[in-house]
Design a protein around this motif. Structure first.
Motif, PDB file in Angstrom:
ATOM      1  N   MET A  28       0.854  -1.192   0.000  1.00  0.00           N
ATOM      2  CA  MET A  28       0.000   0.000   0.000  1.00  0.00           C
ATOM      3  C   MET A  28       0.888   1.238   0.000  1.00  0.00           C
ATOM      4  N   ASN A  29       0.609   2.201  -0.888  1.00  0.00           N
ATOM      5  CA  ASN A  29       1.510   3.334  -1.033  1.00  0.00           C
ATOM      6  C   ASN A  29       1.303   4.376   0.067  1.00  0.00           C
ATOM      7  N   ARG A  30       2.253   5.322   0.104  1.00  0.00           N
ATOM      8  CA  ARG A  30       2.232   6.336   1.158  1.00  0.00           C
ATOM      9  C   ARG A  30       0.995   7.219   1.071  1.00  0.00           C
ATOM     10  N   SER A  31       0.578   7.536  -0.155  1.00  0.00           N
ATOM     11  CA  SER A  31      -0.594   8.387  -0.340  1.00  0.00           C
ATOM     12  C   SER A  31      -1.838   7.759   0.269  1.00  0.00           C
ATOM     13  N   ALA A  32      -2.003   6.447   0.088  1.00  0.00           N
ATOM     14  CA  ALA A  32      -3.161   5.751   0.656  1.00  0.00           C
ATOM     15  C   ALA A  32      -3.113   5.798   2.178  1.00  0.00           C
ATOM     16  N   ASN A  33      -1.923   5.627   2.751  1.00  0.00           N
ATOM     17  CA  ASN A  33      -1.795   5.686   4.204  1.00  0.00           C
ATOM     18  C   ASN A  33      -2.143   7.073   4.739  1.00  0.00           C
ATOM     19  N   HIS A  34      -1.684   8.111   4.026  1.00  0.00           N
ATOM     20  CA  HIS A  34      -1.982   9.477   4.461  1.00  0.00           C
ATOM     21  C   HIS A  34      -3.482   9.754   4.387  1.00  0.00           C
ATOM     22  N   LYS A  35      -4.124   9.249   3.329  1.00  0.00           N
ATOM     23  CA  LYS A  35      -5.573   9.405   3.221  1.00  0.00           C
ATOM     24  C   LYS A  35      -6.269   8.675   4.360  1.00  0.00           C
ATOM     25  N   GLY A  36      -5.816   7.459   4.635  1.00  0.00           N
ATOM     26  CA  GLY A  36      -6.404   6.686   5.725  1.00  0.00           C
ATOM     27  C   GLY A  36      -6.247   7.391   7.058  1.00  0.00           C
ATOM     28  N   ALA A  37      -5.082   8.010   7.281  1.00  0.00           N
ATOM     29  CA  ALA A  37      -4.840   8.736   8.533  1.00  0.00           C
ATOM     30  C   ALA A  37      -5.778   9.927   8.656  1.00  0.00           C
ATOM     31  N   LEU A  38      -5.985  10.644   7.538  1.00  0.00           N
ATOM     32  CA  LEU A  38      -6.888  11.794   7.550  1.00  0.00           C
ATOM     33  C   LEU A  38      -8.312  11.349   7.851  1.00  0.00           C
ATOM     34  N   PHE A  39      -8.752  10.261   7.237  1.00  0.00           N
ATOM     35  CA  PHE A  39     -10.081   9.733   7.520  1.00  0.00           C
ATOM     36  C   PHE A  39     -10.212   9.360   8.993  1.00  0.00           C
ATOM     37  N   MET A  40      -9.146   8.787   9.563  1.00  0.00           N
ATOM     38  CA  MET A  40      -9.186   8.393  10.970  1.00  0.00           C
ATOM     39  C   MET A  40      -9.304   9.613  11.879  1.00  0.00           C
ATOM     40  N   VAL A  41      -8.556  10.673  11.589  1.00  0.00           N
ATOM     41  CA  VAL A  41      -8.625  11.904  12.389  1.00  0.00           C
ATOM     42  C   VAL A  41     -10.040  12.485  12.340  1.00  0.00           C
ATOM     43  N   LEU A  42     -10.622  12.537  11.143  1.00  0.00           N
ATOM     44  CA  LEU A  42     -11.982  13.066  10.998  1.00  0.00           C
ATOM     45  C   LEU A  42     -12.992  12.172  11.721  1.00  0.00           C
ATOM     46  N   ALA A  43     -12.794  10.874  11.639  1.00  0.00           N
ATOM     47  CA  ALA A  43     -13.697   9.946  12.327  1.00  0.00           C
ATOM     48  C   ALA A  43     -13.640  10.147  13.834  1.00  0.00           C
ATOM     49  N   MET A  44     -12.424  10.316  14.376  1.00  0.00           N
ATOM     50  CA  MET A  44     -12.280  10.504  15.814  1.00  0.00           C
ATOM     51  C   MET A  44     -12.903  11.819  16.283  1.00  0.00           C
ATOM     52  N   ALA A  45     -12.768  12.866  15.476  1.00  0.00           N
ATOM     53  CA  ALA A  45     -13.405  14.142  15.810  1.00  0.00           C
ATOM     54  C   ALA A  45     -14.918  13.980  15.836  1.00  0.00           C
ATOM     55  N   GLY A  46     -15.456  13.296  14.841  1.00  0.00           N
ATOM     56  CA  GLY A  46     -16.897  13.073  14.778  1.00  0.00           C
ATOM     57  C   GLY A  46     -17.402  12.264  15.953  1.00  0.00           C
ATOM     58  N   PHE A  47     -16.714  11.182  16.270  1.00  0.00           N
ATOM     59  CA  PHE A  47     -17.137  10.334  17.376  1.00  0.00           C
ATOM     60  C   PHE A  47     -17.063  11.068  18.717  1.00  0.00           C
ATOM     61  N   THR A  48     -16.021  11.870  18.914  1.00  0.00           N
ATOM     62  CA  THR A  48     -15.860  12.573  20.192  1.00  0.00           C
ATOM     63  C   THR A  48     -16.937  13.640  20.373  1.00  0.00           C
ATOM     64  N   ILE A  49     -17.232  14.374  19.312  1.00  0.00           N
ATOM     65  CA  ILE A  49     -18.305  15.376  19.388  1.00  0.00           C
ATOM     66  C   ILE A  49     -19.640  14.682  19.655  1.00  0.00           C
ATOM     67  N   ASN A  50     -19.861  13.556  18.988  1.00  0.00           N
ATOM     68  CA  ASN A  50     -21.067  12.773  19.245  1.00  0.00           C
ATOM     69  C   ASN A  50     -21.139  12.355  20.706  1.00  0.00           C
ATOM     70  N   ASP A  51     -20.027  11.851  21.247  1.00  0.00           N
ATOM     71  CA  ASP A  51     -20.001  11.408  22.648  1.00  0.00           C
ATOM     72  C   ASP A  51     -20.379  12.543  23.595  1.00  0.00           C
ATOM     73  N   ALA A  52     -19.816  13.725  23.337  1.00  0.00           N
ATOM     74  CA  ALA A  52     -20.076  14.865  24.215  1.00  0.00           C
ATOM     75  C   ALA A  52     -21.556  15.268  24.170  1.00  0.00           C
ATOM     76  N   LEU A  53     -22.123  15.300  22.965  1.00  0.00           N
ATOM     77  CA  LEU A  53     -23.529  15.679  22.838  1.00  0.00           C
ATOM     78  C   LEU A  53     -24.444  14.628  23.471  1.00  0.00           C
ATOM     79  N   VAL A  54     -24.101  13.356  23.298  1.00  0.00           N
ATOM     80  CA  VAL A  54     -24.893  12.285  23.914  1.00  0.00           C
ATOM     81  C   VAL A  54     -24.809  12.373  25.435  1.00  0.00           C
TER      82      VAL A  54
END
Length: 301
Positions: A1-27
């Motif tokens: 798997m190339n570096r670009s795919a890993n960087h994209k995956g990392a960005l998706f993970m950061v966005l996912a964690m932000a979404g989940f944490t905001i959801n947790d706080a509101l819940v």
């Protein structure tokens, strides 16, 4: 798997964690107004409406045969169980504490990969996994009566979430991410509805909690989609450390909006968990590089 795919995956993970944490706080902010089953059901209705609409517009729906994918079914089961246990924990524990324990998830994923997927795990990573769970105990600090109900719920949610992540990697890649998210969201909504009465019955809802649940739904959609895209885009060993960004969000939100003050023991436990996780990722990356280096190279023409 190339570096670009890993960087994209990392960005998706950061966005996912932000979404989940905001959801947790509101819940967490509405746990006094309704029980966990009602929260999951109401949030699920809103989330499912958004996701199903997006999936329809994107042409992500497939024949019903596609939904027979065993990994997809098991992923939904893991997500449902993780949602129920974690929402219950949010009503019983500080946000920063639940988020801290959730940082053991990458170690739980590694443990699951070794036990159920046959992934090779050396003694150093086994020690890292053990150390990580010691860190969880430091955060929880069980008293003379043992673990509290909140502690049991959040630890259970870690293992159910690990089941979800491992199953995500096994789902047929022909099944669109939006369809996976839609199926999961609908399943969680149904289960939430079934749990309303056993968990205390339906409570009348004021506009403020409803608006917060709506915001949680939007954040959850971002989290759902982000985690699926992350797990299917980058290498687990590269993107998993980016889960720890959720801890920064949780501590900041907990202090600003819930008046939480992390203590020294929590800080020590988090340090052990994060250090164990990072070391485990480091060993995994070394193992992968060594394996690739040992592969026979094609002869020059």
């Amino acid at each position: 798997m190339n570096r670009s795919a890993n960087h994209k995956g990392a960005l998706f993970m950061v966005l996912a964690m932000a979404g989940f944490t905001i959801n947790d706080a509101l819940v967490k902010s509405v746990t006094d107004a309704m029980n966990a089953g009602q929260i999951i059901f109401v949030r699920g209705l809103m989330t499912s409406a958004i996701v199903v609409t997006l999936a329809w517009l994107a042409g992500a729906f497939r024949p019903l045969e596609a939904l027979r994918d065993r990994a997809l079914v098991l992923r939904a089961v893991g997500e449902i169980a993780a949602a129920v246990t974690y929402v219950s924990a949010l009503g019983l524990m500080p946000l920063a504490n639940t988020a801290s324990i959730l940082q053991a998830l990458p170690l739980a994923v590694t443990l699951g990969a070794a036990l159920y997927l046959g992934e090779a795990v050396g003694w150093r990573r086994w020690l890292a996994i053990l150390a990580g769970f010691v860190g969880v105990l430091i955060v929880l600090r069980p008293g003379p009566d043992g673990f509290s109900l909140g502690a049991i719920c959040v630890v259970a949610s870690v293992f159910f979430a690990a089941m979800r992540d491992l199953c995500t990697r096994r789902i047929d890649r022909a099944i669109p991410a939006l369809l996976i998210t839609a199926v999961t969201s609908i399943a969680i909504t149904v289960v939430g509805g079934l749990l309303v009465v056993p968990m205390g019955g339906w409570r009348p809802m004021d506009p403020a909690p409803v608006l917060r649940i709506a915001g949680a739904s939007l954040a959850l959609v971002a989290g759902y989609q982000g985690i699926v895209m992350a797990m299917r885009t980058g290498e687990i060993s590269f993107i998993a450390p980016f889960r720890y960004t959720s801890l920064l969000w949780a501590i900041a939100i907990g202090m600003l909006f819930f008046g939480e003050q992390p203590d020294l023991w929590m800080g020590a436990g988090v340090a052990v968990i994060v250090a164990s996780g990072l070391y485990s990722f480091y060993r995994e990356n070394r193992r992968r590089r060594k394996t690739v280096g040992q592969e026979p190279q094609p002869e020059s023409p």
